[in-house]
Design an enzyme around this catalytic site. Structure first.
Site, PDB file in Angstrom:
ATOM      1  N   SER A  49       0.782  -1.231   0.000  1.00 56.39           N
ATOM      2  CA  SER A  49       0.000   0.000   0.000  1.00 56.39           C
ATOM      3  C   SER A  49       0.815   1.284   0.000  1.00 56.39           C
ATOM      4  O   SER A  49       0.327   2.311  -0.453  1.00 56.39           O
ATOM      5  CB  SER A  49      -0.947  -0.003   1.200  1.00 56.39           C
ATOM      6  OG  SER A  49      -0.214  -0.158   2.394  1.00 56.39           O
ATOM      7  N   HIS A  56      -5.617  -3.610  -1.736  1.00 54.99           N
ATOM      8  CA  HIS A  56      -5.429  -2.529  -2.725  1.00 54.99           C
ATOM      9  C   HIS A  56      -5.507  -3.027  -4.164  1.00 54.99           C
ATOM     10  O   HIS A  56      -5.274  -2.266  -5.100  1.00 54.99           O
ATOM     11  CB  HIS A  56      -4.102  -1.805  -2.484  1.00 54.99           C
ATOM     12  CG  HIS A  56      -4.154  -0.831  -1.350  1.00 54.99           C
ATOM     13  ND1 HIS A  56      -4.608   0.464  -1.501  1.00 54.99           N
ATOM     14  CD2 HIS A  56      -3.834  -0.962  -0.046  1.00 54.99           C
ATOM     15  CE1 HIS A  56      -4.549   1.084  -0.342  1.00 54.99           C
ATOM     16  NE2 HIS A  56      -4.087   0.238   0.568  1.00 54.99           N
ATOM     17  N   LYS A  95     -12.155  -0.132   0.680  1.00 52.52           N
ATOM     18  CA  LYS A  95     -11.347   0.690  -0.240  1.00 52.52           C
ATOM     19  C   LYS A  95     -12.112   0.897  -1.546  1.00 52.52           C
ATOM     20  O   LYS A  95     -13.088   1.623  -1.546  1.00 52.52           O
ATOM     21  CB  LYS A  95      -9.981   0.051  -0.395  1.00 52.52           C
ATOM     22  CG  LYS A  95      -9.198   0.219   0.909  1.00 52.52           C
ATOM     23  CD  LYS A  95      -7.840  -0.404   0.948  1.00 52.52           C
ATOM     24  CE  LYS A  95      -7.226  -0.063   2.302  1.00 52.52           C
ATOM     25  NZ  LYS A  95      -6.338  -1.100   2.798  1.00 52.52           N
TER      26      LYS A  95
END
Ligand code: PLP
Length: 393
Positions: free
Chosen positions: A182, A210, A241
């Site tokens: 990340s 991610h 996310k």
């Protein structure tokens, strides 16, 4: 009375070294622009990659779920029963990820705590990349298995550690890696990891936080990106996310998911996601299944911004994803850079130790699919201005 001055002392130490995190208060919903201190600022911080956190379809689905199901789940699922809604999300996610089954949890952090300690014991070995996310590290801490930390993305070193684990008599071996790291945006060398795991008969677990909504066809994630379906044992996902809501999940074989429903402590001892969260998450998966337009826009935007910053002479590290680290190395410079950007109307936090190693401070820029070309040009102009002022370009 307990003496609170020890906390105060530690807080002062953080402030003196530039590592005290100043948390901004948002006066608006997540999006390309935010209101902070009454001022409109361009948002370059959030993991809301696709802009779904404030998407009309997701909001509508959440409101309907409140009308139909109320606001809370009642208790843990093993005791209060599980709502059909949670099962629908798990089925949808399993189809989307092309796996047999999925278990939803309250967060990606919890998903790691759920899996790692419940499938390993003192007879086993866990092999972990040195830059793995804190939630993996904490999950490993909760396990009694022997730990082997291998050098970042170094499959040769991983192989040596697998040999070591065999020599130490491990019952079985669990390899864990972030999919996308990340802070740097680099990818795990997953095909090579899978290949070495197969040779040493080890399990592979990848945390795709991610990669979800970013990599692979329609944002199916890193396993799809490398076409490794069926060869990765466990995938950890987050709904917090790119999916734009909140929550986490574990994806894998039916037997694994059944086992976790009996053993995983965050599942057994913590209540599930709220109906509104779950309904919004289902809608997010539907949007991704229907179209890859948002994912394509994200990559176009990220490429545009990255190319422009490189041209200006910034060091943007070695990211392979939309995550764009603007490397400044010195924590003080990074913090000054962030402050000056804010004065210019840009919200981009500096990141220092312990989130990244000492001497590797940076501004981590998160471009999203909802930024317009004008937004990106505005950001590029301001980065150039502040970069020249601080003599980093
Ligand atoms: C963000 C992140 C998590 C935590 O996800 P949450 O849903 O916010 O708890 C877990 N693992 C990795 C690799 C992450 O980047």
């Amino acid at each position: 009375m307990f003496d609170y001055s020890i906390f105060e002392k530690e807080l002062n130490t953080l402030k003196e070294s530039g590592l005290f995190v100043n948390i901004r208060t948002l006066e608006s919903a997540q999006g390309a622009w935010l209101k902070i201190n009454g001022k409109d600022v361009l948002n370059l911080c959030s993991n809301n990659y696709l802009g779904l956190a404030n998407n009309e379809r997701l909001k509508k689905a959440a409101k309907k779920a409140i009308d139909d199901w109320g606001v809370g789940p009642g208790a843990v699922r093993t005791i209060a029963g599980t709502m059909k809604l949670h099962e629908e999300l798990e089925k949808k996610l399993a189809e989307f990820k092309k796996v047999e089954a999925v278990l939803s949890l309250q967060s990606g952090f919890n998903a790691n705590q759920a899996v790692i300690p419940s499938i390993t014991s003192s007879e086993d070995a866990i092999l972990s990349d040195e830059l793995n996310h804190a939630s993996i590290i904490d999950g490993v801490r909760l396990s009694k298995a022997k730990r082997y930390v291998w050098k970042h993305r170094d499959v040769e070193d991983l192989e040596q550690k697998l040999q070591q684990a065999d020599a130490d008599g491990a019952r079985y071996k669990l390899i864990i890696t972030d999919g996308v790291f990340s802070m740097d945006g680099d990818l795990a060398p997953l095909p090579e990891i899978v290949e070495v795991a197969e040779r040493y008969n080890a399990m592979v677990m990848v945390d795709d936080a991610h990669g979800e909504g970013v990599l692979g066809s329609h944002g199916r994630g890193i396993v799809d990106h490398f076409n490794l379906h069926g060869r990765v044992d466990i995938e950890i996902g987050t709904i917090s996310k790119a999916f734009g809501v909140i929550g986490g999940y574990v994806a894998g074989k039916k037997e694994l998911i059944e086992y976790l429903k009996q053993k995983a402590r965050p599942f057994l001892f913590s209540s599930s996601l709220s109906p509104a969260d779950v309904a919004a998450s289902i809608e997010a998966v539907k949007i991704l299944e229907e179209s890859d337009e948002l994912v394509k826009k994200l990559w176009d935007n990220a490429k545009y911004f990255k190319d422009a910053l490189k041209k200006l002479g910034f060091d943007t590290g070695h990211s392979e994803t939309p995550i764009t680290p603007v490397m400044l190395y010195d924590a003080k410079v990074a913090s000054d850079f962030s402050k000056k950007l804010f004065e210019e109307g840009i919200f981009a936090q500096s990141i220092g130790y312990p989130t990244v190693p000492k001497g590797k401070a940076r501004i981590r820029v998160m471009i999203s699919a909802v930024h317009t070309k004008e937004d990106l040009d505005f950001a590029i102009e301001k980065f150039a201005k502040v970069g020249k002022e601080l003599k980093v370009i």
